[in-house]
Motif scaffolding. Structure first.
Motif, PDB file in Angstrom:
ATOM      1  N   PHE A   1      -4.291  -2.968   6.220  1.00 53.95           N
ATOM      2  CA  PHE A   1      -3.993  -1.814   5.375  1.00 53.95           C
ATOM      3  C   PHE A   1      -4.622  -0.509   5.843  1.00 53.95           C
ATOM      4  CE2 PHE A   1      -3.634  -5.471   2.425  1.00 53.95           C
ATOM      5  CZ  PHE A   1      -2.266  -5.404   2.297  1.00 53.95           C
ATOM      6  N   HIS A   2      -5.355  -0.546   6.942  1.00 61.58           N
ATOM      7  CA  HIS A   2      -5.864   0.736   7.416  1.00 61.58           C
ATOM      8  C   HIS A   2      -5.989   0.732   8.928  1.00 61.58           C
ATOM      9  CE1 HIS A   2     -10.069  -0.226   8.571  1.00 61.58           C
ATOM     10  NE2 HIS A   2      -9.869  -1.242   7.779  1.00 61.58           N
ATOM     11  N   ASN A   3      -6.021   1.927   9.469  1.00 60.89           N
ATOM     12  CA  ASN A   3      -6.161   2.104  10.896  1.00 60.89           C
ATOM     13  C   ASN A   3      -7.352   3.029  11.094  1.00 60.89           C
ATOM     14  OD1 ASN A   3      -5.847   2.441  13.591  1.00 60.89           O
ATOM     15  ND2 ASN A   3      -4.024   3.745  13.432  1.00 60.89           N
ATOM     16  N   LYS A   4      -8.457   2.490  11.498  1.00 59.13           N
ATOM     17  CA  LYS A   4      -9.705   3.250  11.677  1.00 59.13           C
ATOM     18  C   LYS A   4     -10.046   4.060  10.427  1.00 59.13           C
ATOM     19  CE  LYS A   4      -9.265   3.755  16.682  1.00 59.13           C
ATOM     20  NZ  LYS A   4      -7.827   3.500  16.927  1.00 59.13           N
ATOM     21  N   GLY A   5      -9.880   3.452   9.281  1.00 59.09           N
ATOM     22  CA  GLY A   5     -10.254   4.150   8.046  1.00 59.09           C
ATOM     23  C   GLY A   5      -9.130   4.950   7.414  1.00 59.09           C
ATOM     24  N   PHE A   6      -8.037   5.157   8.146  1.00 58.73           N
ATOM     25  CA  PHE A   6      -6.912   5.867   7.552  1.00 58.73           C
ATOM     26  C   PHE A   6      -5.963   4.862   6.915  1.00 58.73           C
ATOM     27  CE2 PHE A   6      -8.581   9.073  10.325  1.00 58.73           C
ATOM     28  CZ  PHE A   6      -8.375  10.245   9.615  1.00 58.73           C
ATOM     29  N   ILE A   7      -5.670   5.116   5.656  1.00 55.92           N
ATOM     30  CA  ILE A   7      -4.853   4.160   4.913  1.00 55.92           C
ATOM     31  C   ILE A   7      -3.458   4.086   5.518  1.00 55.92           C
ATOM     32  CG2 ILE A   7      -3.822   3.681   2.666  1.00 55.92           C
ATOM     33  CD1 ILE A   7      -6.177   5.279   1.444  1.00 55.92           C
ATOM     34  N   LYS A   8      -2.953   2.858   5.668  1.00 56.12           N
ATOM     35  CA  LYS A   8      -1.562   2.702   6.098  1.00 56.12           C
ATOM     36  C   LYS A   8      -0.697   2.637   4.844  1.00 56.12           C
ATOM     37  CE  LYS A   8      -2.330  -0.071  10.287  1.00 56.12           C
ATOM     38  NZ  LYS A   8      -2.202  -1.465  10.749  1.00 56.12           N
ATOM     39  N   PHE A   9      -0.176   3.793   4.456  1.00 57.17           N
ATOM     40  CA  PHE A   9       0.552   3.848   3.192  1.00 57.17           C
ATOM     41  C   PHE A   9       1.791   2.968   3.206  1.00 57.17           C
ATOM     42  CE2 PHE A   9      -1.982   7.708   3.168  1.00 57.17           C
ATOM     43  CZ  PHE A   9      -2.515   7.655   1.898  1.00 57.17           C
TER      44      PHE A   9
ATOM     45  N   ASN B   1      -3.623  -0.434  -7.138  1.00 58.22           N
ATOM     46  CA  ASN B   1      -4.323  -1.515  -7.806  1.00 58.22           C
ATOM     47  C   ASN B   1      -4.131  -2.852  -7.102  1.00 58.22           C
ATOM     48  OD1 ASN B   1      -5.864  -0.991 -10.357  1.00 58.22           O
ATOM     49  ND2 ASN B   1      -4.055   0.271 -10.717  1.00 58.22           N
ATOM     50  N   LEU B   2      -2.982  -3.008  -6.480  1.00 56.79           N
ATOM     51  CA  LEU B   2      -2.708  -4.305  -5.853  1.00 56.79           C
ATOM     52  C   LEU B   2      -3.553  -4.533  -4.600  1.00 56.79           C
ATOM     53  CD1 LEU B   2       1.155  -4.577  -6.348  1.00 56.79           C
ATOM     54  CD2 LEU B   2      -0.614  -5.926  -7.442  1.00 56.79           C
ATOM     55  N   VAL B   3      -4.143  -3.484  -4.055  1.00 57.18           N
ATOM     56  CA  VAL B   3      -4.983  -3.670  -2.866  1.00 57.18           C
ATOM     57  C   VAL B   3      -6.463  -3.408  -3.178  1.00 57.18           C
ATOM     58  CG1 VAL B   3      -3.170  -3.212  -1.189  1.00 57.18           C
ATOM     59  CG2 VAL B   3      -4.512  -1.315  -2.083  1.00 57.18           C
ATOM     60  N   LEU B   4      -6.798  -3.542  -4.459  1.00 59.88           N
ATOM     61  CA  LEU B   4      -8.158  -3.184  -4.888  1.00 59.88           C
ATOM     62  C   LEU B   4      -9.257  -3.866  -4.076  1.00 59.88           C
ATOM     63  CD1 LEU B   4      -9.434  -1.370  -7.032  1.00 59.88           C
ATOM     64  CD2 LEU B   4      -9.518  -3.305  -8.565  1.00 59.88           C
ATOM     65  N   GLN B   5      -9.079  -5.129  -3.740  1.00 57.28           N
ATOM     66  CA  GLN B   5     -10.100  -5.797  -2.922  1.00 57.28           C
ATOM     67  C   GLN B   5      -9.748  -5.756  -1.445  1.00 57.28           C
ATOM     68  OE1 GLN B   5      -8.453  -7.535  -5.350  1.00 57.28           O
ATOM     69  NE2 GLN B   5      -9.868  -8.651  -6.660  1.00 57.28           N
ATOM     70  N   ARG B   6      -8.494  -5.470  -1.140  1.00 57.91           N
ATOM     71  CA  ARG B   6      -8.025  -5.706   0.225  1.00 57.91           C
ATOM     72  C   ARG B   6      -7.857  -4.459   1.064  1.00 57.91           C
ATOM     73  NH1 ARG B   6      -3.581 -10.360   0.453  1.00 57.91           N
ATOM     74  NH2 ARG B   6      -4.224 -10.092   2.605  1.00 57.91           N
ATOM     75  N   PHE B   7      -8.096  -3.278   0.485  1.00 65.14           N
ATOM     76  CA  PHE B   7      -7.764  -2.047   1.217  1.00 65.14           C
ATOM     77  C   PHE B   7      -8.561  -1.898   2.498  1.00 65.14           C
ATOM     78  CE2 PHE B   7     -11.482   0.556   0.257  1.00 65.14           C
ATOM     79  CZ  PHE B   7     -12.027  -0.137  -0.808  1.00 65.14           C
TER      80      PHE B   7
ATOM     81  N   THR C   1      -7.817   8.289   3.447  1.00 66.81           N
ATOM     82  CA  THR C   1      -8.681   7.266   4.032  1.00 66.81           C
ATOM     83  C   THR C   1      -9.112   6.234   2.988  1.00 66.81           C
ATOM     84  OG1 THR C   1     -10.753   8.395   3.566  1.00 66.81           O
ATOM     85  CG2 THR C   1      -9.638   8.990   5.612  1.00 66.81           C
ATOM     86  N   THR C   2      -9.537   5.092   3.488  1.00 68.06           N
ATOM     87  CA  THR C   2     -10.037   4.051   2.594  1.00 68.06           C
ATOM     88  C   THR C   2     -11.313   4.516   1.910  1.00 68.06           C
ATOM     89  OG1 THR C   2     -11.220   3.085   4.449  1.00 68.06           O
ATOM     90  CG2 THR C   2      -9.088   2.140   3.938  1.00 68.06           C
ATOM     91  N   PHE C   3     -12.082   5.352   2.611  1.00 69.37           N
ATOM     92  CA  PHE C   3     -13.320   5.864   2.030  1.00 69.37           C
ATOM     93  C   PHE C   3     -13.016   6.695   0.782  1.00 69.37           C
ATOM     94  CE2 PHE C   3     -16.667   9.253   2.142  1.00 69.37           C
ATOM     95  CZ  PHE C   3     -17.694   8.444   1.700  1.00 69.37           C
ATOM     96  N   GLY C   4     -12.010   7.573   0.902  1.00 66.93           N
ATOM     97  CA  GLY C   4     -11.624   8.395  -0.244  1.00 66.93           C
ATOM     98  C   GLY C   4     -11.099   7.536  -1.385  1.00 66.93           C
ATOM     99  N   TYR C   5     -10.310   6.542  -1.043  1.00 64.87           N
ATOM    100  CA  TYR C   5      -9.767   5.625  -2.044  1.00 64.87           C
ATOM    101  C   TYR C   5     -10.898   4.965  -2.819  1.00 64.87           C
ATOM    102  CZ  TYR C   5      -7.680   1.250  -3.764  1.00 64.87           C
ATOM    103  OH  TYR C   5      -7.293   0.211  -4.544  1.00 64.87           O
ATOM    104  N   GLU C   6     -11.912   4.529  -2.058  1.00 65.28           N
ATOM    105  CA  GLU C   6     -13.047   3.847  -2.659  1.00 65.28           C
ATOM    106  C   GLU C   6     -13.796   4.781  -3.615  1.00 65.28           C
ATOM    107  OE1 GLU C   6     -16.763   1.770  -0.597  1.00 65.28           O
ATOM    108  OE2 GLU C   6     -14.914   1.374   0.437  1.00 65.28           O
ATOM    109  N   LEU C   7     -14.042   6.009  -3.141  1.00 63.90           N
ATOM    110  CA  LEU C   7     -14.763   6.974  -3.984  1.00 63.90           C
ATOM    111  C   LEU C   7     -13.987   7.250  -5.268  1.00 63.90           C
ATOM    112  CD1 LEU C   7     -16.118   9.715  -1.532  1.00 63.90           C
ATOM    113  CD2 LEU C   7     -17.321   7.771  -2.516  1.00 63.90           C
ATOM    114  N   LYS C   8     -12.682   7.447  -5.125  1.00 58.37           N
ATOM    115  CA  LYS C   8     -11.883   7.769  -6.307  1.00 58.37           C
ATOM    116  C   LYS C   8     -11.821   6.579  -7.266  1.00 58.37           C
ATOM    117  CE  LYS C   8      -8.382   9.381  -3.973  1.00 58.37           C
ATOM    118  NZ  LYS C   8      -7.045   9.849  -3.618  1.00 58.37           N
TER     119      LYS C   8
END
Lengths: 513, 397
Positions: free
Chosen positions: A370-378, A359-365, B255-262
């Motif tokens: 926070f990501h590397n080519k679409g992969f989330i940096k957990f 929730n804390l990255v709702l606008q910022r993900f 991925t951010t795409f999956g996060y967005e969809l969910k």
């Protein structure tokens, strides 16, 4: 001789995984008294009331009614004992009408099982007139304001003629006049011999209406006092465990350039086919808190929807930081420099099934961080969440991986505020940011807003609470029926004058600021 | 106030949601199997021709169906049966894909009951492209790719329809999915009705079947499956399905795409507030769901040796609907879908074994599947029991 107490809760203990919510708590309610239950978020007030209402079974302790031990296994048992409760989060069915919601579970039926709606309707209308709780009995709950939903909840209890009434934060959404009326109603109940348990964090109300106060802190019983023997300061110290600043201290505002300029904004209402916001113009400058005051349902919600892009405005121009965003999407507006602490934290503010960190990255993900080519940096998200949790004092059971739904209202709000303030945008729109929160949390949020102002941010605050408006605002705009009817300087006006504008009794021809 | 496991810093494994999902799925399966067993015993007692030994054999086959190797000296024998296991992998492939389709939609807050229609559109795309371009001089692996892609794209577009109705007009996707299912059934029937070049006229007396794709040599490579599972229909399709499942898992959870969809699936208002284009995401998730279901069809027909009975306007393909229990049983977890899909296929094979090896018929397997489907809907309930029901109202902190 009749027993002294109508309800006694002795040495109640209630545990949840990892936490003791109620630790040896005793609460004794006398017949015909108004008994306030005071405590911060997470102090265990709601849990204790849920035990009394049969929603939870305590691990230890006993409950007595009129001196006899009773077992309350579920809300039906509680109702049978004459215990009624208005919950903090309303328990209403959105698609039912007000009337249906009120009679649900207590329907009067004829011989063949048909509903006697006419009688119920009359009873509800009589009650609402008697107590000045204005409702539209045929409106669907989803279409009415939060304030009116609250009144429906109260009427539900009145309709059931309960003798022990639990009010969980009932005044959070009422106007000052309505609060006064409610206080009067509560006194009336007490005179009729009904007993009231009043959960609140508003010390003014406790001082005004209650006979005795029980204070809880962090799940522990602190003490029970007679209201007339204590001061507000003493109560708040008992509650928080340290001296609390009750008055807001702030320097004079030093407004600079205009950040937000609204010209002739008009937004249609979703409920009625007319303008909810009618040709509204104003400016917000750097380094000031502009407060929109007004009674709930006078177009504040729609104004904010129109400003933030959640609803389309019919006409008007909105300029943010020199950029015309009149037709921009929410994203465009966010990026142009807008932070928004929403009115409804469950609907807009949070994705409840998600974790706190999500929730804390709702606008910022989607930001590079926070990501590397679409992969989330957990890891990056975890570290960011840990920092916000630390900086903004967000408390939760499992830290970043707590499910948002399981957090207390105050901490949910703190999480949203942390997220919005940390985005570091020029304009902060805060809609009822302290609704339903306790003294400690309110103090915290107020000081944060003032700090942001002093950093040079422009703050647009929408508040229904007169105290908040008077103490926080640098400038006040009063909204009445979708229009701005007055601009006031909090230093030169009084709460009474503000009330007159809010109720539409007074109006001023206003020049553009 | 962090309250994690003091040693590892993580939630304990038995409190893990995943563990609970698996456990509740196993409970559903176990109860389903037990009900099947009871039915076998009751039927066995009611029918004089079935002896106690017959009952025992029936029970064994239900549990170990894929391992039955036939009859020797009057008794059912068990062991490694490459044909059965290979066929399980073959039949599991479309089930896994349909399960993924439903699971992805579920995760994004949509109920894709339209997998059957998407499956049919995929069938149409794949078979028509393969039969048209096969034997035309284009290398067959390129035709394979084109045929597969055509199926997936058609299915995805078909999925878009309910997605768009939901996003723009807020019409419940269940209603539009049911409608698009039947539209697809009639469309596909009509398409093969008027296109004689796809009809199988070679085998005399056969009406309503398409030419098998092996005739034009557009066939999924066996990838060694024919060696391991000799005599079965197994081919590389299962490997492709597993790879797709892993990709879906990665996309949805990493991925951010999956996060967005969910996020859109969990709370549309909040995503709108956050500036995420929730309408686009709803259409996208239905497109992905449609593409996955269609890919199941493509892989099934591209095995080569199956012929499509194209008069589908009367019955929708069961594989589309079976995606729902497959997804439910796997608690919508893409990797779990692989296992639950194979499990469903295994029950199917067990049913056939019952029929060929004992006096029972194959419908007992269907009853077991039905019970499991029924119970998998209760998986939330089992989870709650495992949570000790204490969490019922959510302990506020």
């Amino acid at each position: 001789m009749a027993p002294e107490y109508i309800i006694e809760m002795n040495h109640i203990r209630k545990e949840f995984p990892g936490i003791v919510a109620n630790d040896d708590i005793t609460l004794q309610l006398k017949k015909g008294e108004i008994h306030a239950l005071l405590g911060e978020n997470g102090a265990g007030k709601s849990t204790l009331m849920s035990v009394l209402f049969g929603l939870y079974q305590p691990e230890a302790g006993q409950i007595k009614k009129n001196g006899e031990e009773v077992k309350i296994n579920n809300p039906n048992d509680a109702t049978a004992l004459g215990i009624g409760m208005v919950h903090q989060h309303f328990k209403l069915i959105d698609v039912f009408t007000v009337l249906d919601n009120i009679i649900l579970g207590a329907e009067t039926t004829g011989k063949l099982g048909f509903l006697k709606k006419k009688e119920a309707r009359k009873k509800v209308i009589d009650l609402s007139e008697k107590y000045g709780l204005h409702i539209d009995v045929d409106a669907k709950v989803e279409d009415i304001t939060v304030g009116m939903q609250q009144r429906v909840e109260i009427l539900k209890m009145l309709y059931r003629e309960n003798e022990i009434l639990i009010f969980d934060e009932p005044t959070a959404v009422l106007t000052p006049q309505e609060i006064d009326e409610l206080m009067e109603i509560m006194r009336g109940f007490a005179r009729e011999g009904k007993s009231i348990l009043f959960i609140t964090h508003k010390l003014n109300e406790i001082m005004a209406v209650s006979d005795r106060v029980t204070v809880l802190r962090k799940g522990k019983y602190i003490g029970t006092v007679n209201t007339k023997d204590v001061t507000k300061q003493e109560l708040s110290n008992m509650m928080v465990g340290r001296p609390v600043q009750l008055e807001i201290v702030k320097d004079v505002a030093k407004p600079k350039d205009t950040i937000l300029e609204v010209e002739g904004l008009t937004v249609m209402s979703k409920i009625h086919k007319k303008e909810a916001v009618n040709n509204v113009s104003f400016k917000v400058r750097q380094g000031e808190i502009l407060c929109i005051a007004g009674i709930d349902g006078n177009g504040q919600t729609e104004l904010i929807y129109g400003l933030t892009g959640l609803e389309k405005a019919t006409s008007g121009k909105v300029t943010l930081c020199g950029k015309d965003i009149s037709h921009g999407s929410v994203k465009v507006r966010n990026e142009a420099g807008m932070s928004h602490i929403p009115e409804d934290r469950h609907k807009h503010g949070l994705v409840l099934p998600f974790t706190l960190e999500q929730n804390l990255v709702l606008q910022r993900f989607k930001e590079k961080e926070f990501h590397n080519k679409g992969f989330i940096k957990f890891d990056a998200i975890r570290n960011y969440a840990l920092r916000l949790i630390e900086d903004y004092d967000v408390r939760s059971g499992q830290g970043p991986i707590t499910i948002a739904r399981s957090m207390s209202g105050g901490n949910q709000q703190k999480a949203i505020i942390a997220r919005e303030l940390d985005r570091n945008k020029e304009l902060i729109i805060a809609v009822q940011p302290t609704r339903g929160l306790d003294v400690g949390a309110i103090e915290h949020i107020h000081s944060q807003l003032i700090a942001e102002r002093d950093k040079g941010k422009g703050i647009l605050l929408v508040s229904l609470e007169l105290d908040e408006v008077m103490s926080l605002a640098d400038r006040i705009l009063v909204m009445y029926e979708g229009e701005i009817v007055g601009e006031l300087d909090p230093k030169e006006t009084t709460a009474e004058e503000l009330g007159l504008y809010m109720s539409g009794a007074k109006k001023q021809g206003r020049e553009q600021v | 106030m962090l309250r994690l496991d003091s040693e590892t810093g993580k939630a304990k494994w038995y409190k893990n949601e995943g563990t609970k999902s698996i456990a509740s799925a196993l409970v559903s399966i176990l109860i389903g199997m037990c009900v099947g067993m009871i039915i076998i015993i009751l039927v066995g007692l009611a029918k004089p021709e079935i002896s106690t030994k017959g009952i025992m054999e029936g029970i064994k086959i239900v549990f170990l169906g894929v391992f039955s190797t036939g009859r020797a000296a009057g008794a059912v024998t068990f062991g490694f049966n490459p044909v059965n296991i290979g066929n399980m992998l073959f039949r599991g492939t479309p089930l896994i894909m349909a399960g993924l389709s439903v699971a992805v939609a579920f995760k994004t807050g949509l109920f894709n009951i339209g997998a059957a229609g998407q499956y049919l559109m995929g069938t149409m795309g794949t078979i028509s492209v393969a039969l048209t371009l096969g034997n035309s001089g284009i290398p067959s692996f390129i035709v394979w790719i084109l045929a597969f892609t055509a199926g997936v794209v058609l299915g995805a577009l078909w999925g878009c329809i309910p997605g768009a109705f939901k996003a723009f007009l807020n019409i419940n996707e269940v209603i539009t999915c049911i409608m698009t299912n039947w539209i697809a059934a009639n469309l596909v029937t009509w398409f093969f009705d008027i296109n004689d070049q796809f009809k199988n006229g070679a085998d005399g007396g056969k009406v309503g079947y398409t030419i098998p794709l092996s005739n034009v040599d557009v066939v999924t490579p066996r990838m060694g499956m024919d060696v391991i599972f000799k005599g079965s229909q197994a081919n590389g399709g299962i490997i492709i399905a597993i790879i797709i499942a892993i990709v879906v898992y990665i996309v949805m959870s990493k991925t951010t795409f999956g996060y967005e969809l969910k996020a859109c699936g969990s709370n549309m208002h909040a995503t709108k507030y956050a500036g995420i284009n929730s309408k686009r995401n709803q259409i996208l998730s239905m497109a992905i769901a449609g593409g996955l279901a269609a890919a199941g069809a493509s892989l099934y027909w591209l095995s080569g040796n199956t012929e499509f009975f194209w008069s589908t306007y009367q019955t929708l393909p069961a594989d589309g609907f079976n995606g729902i229990p497959v997804a439910l049983l796997a608690a919508n977890h893409p990797i779990g879908v692989i296992l639950s899909g194979l499990f469903m296929a295994m029950l199917n094979i067990a049913g056939l074994q019952l029929k060929t090896l004992t006096a029972y018929n194959e419908y007992i397997a269907d009853i077991i599947i039905a019970v499991i489907v029924y119970l998998s809907a209760f998986s939330m309930f089992f989870k709650e029991i495992m949570n000790g029901r204490k969490h019922k109202k959510g302990g506020k902190i």
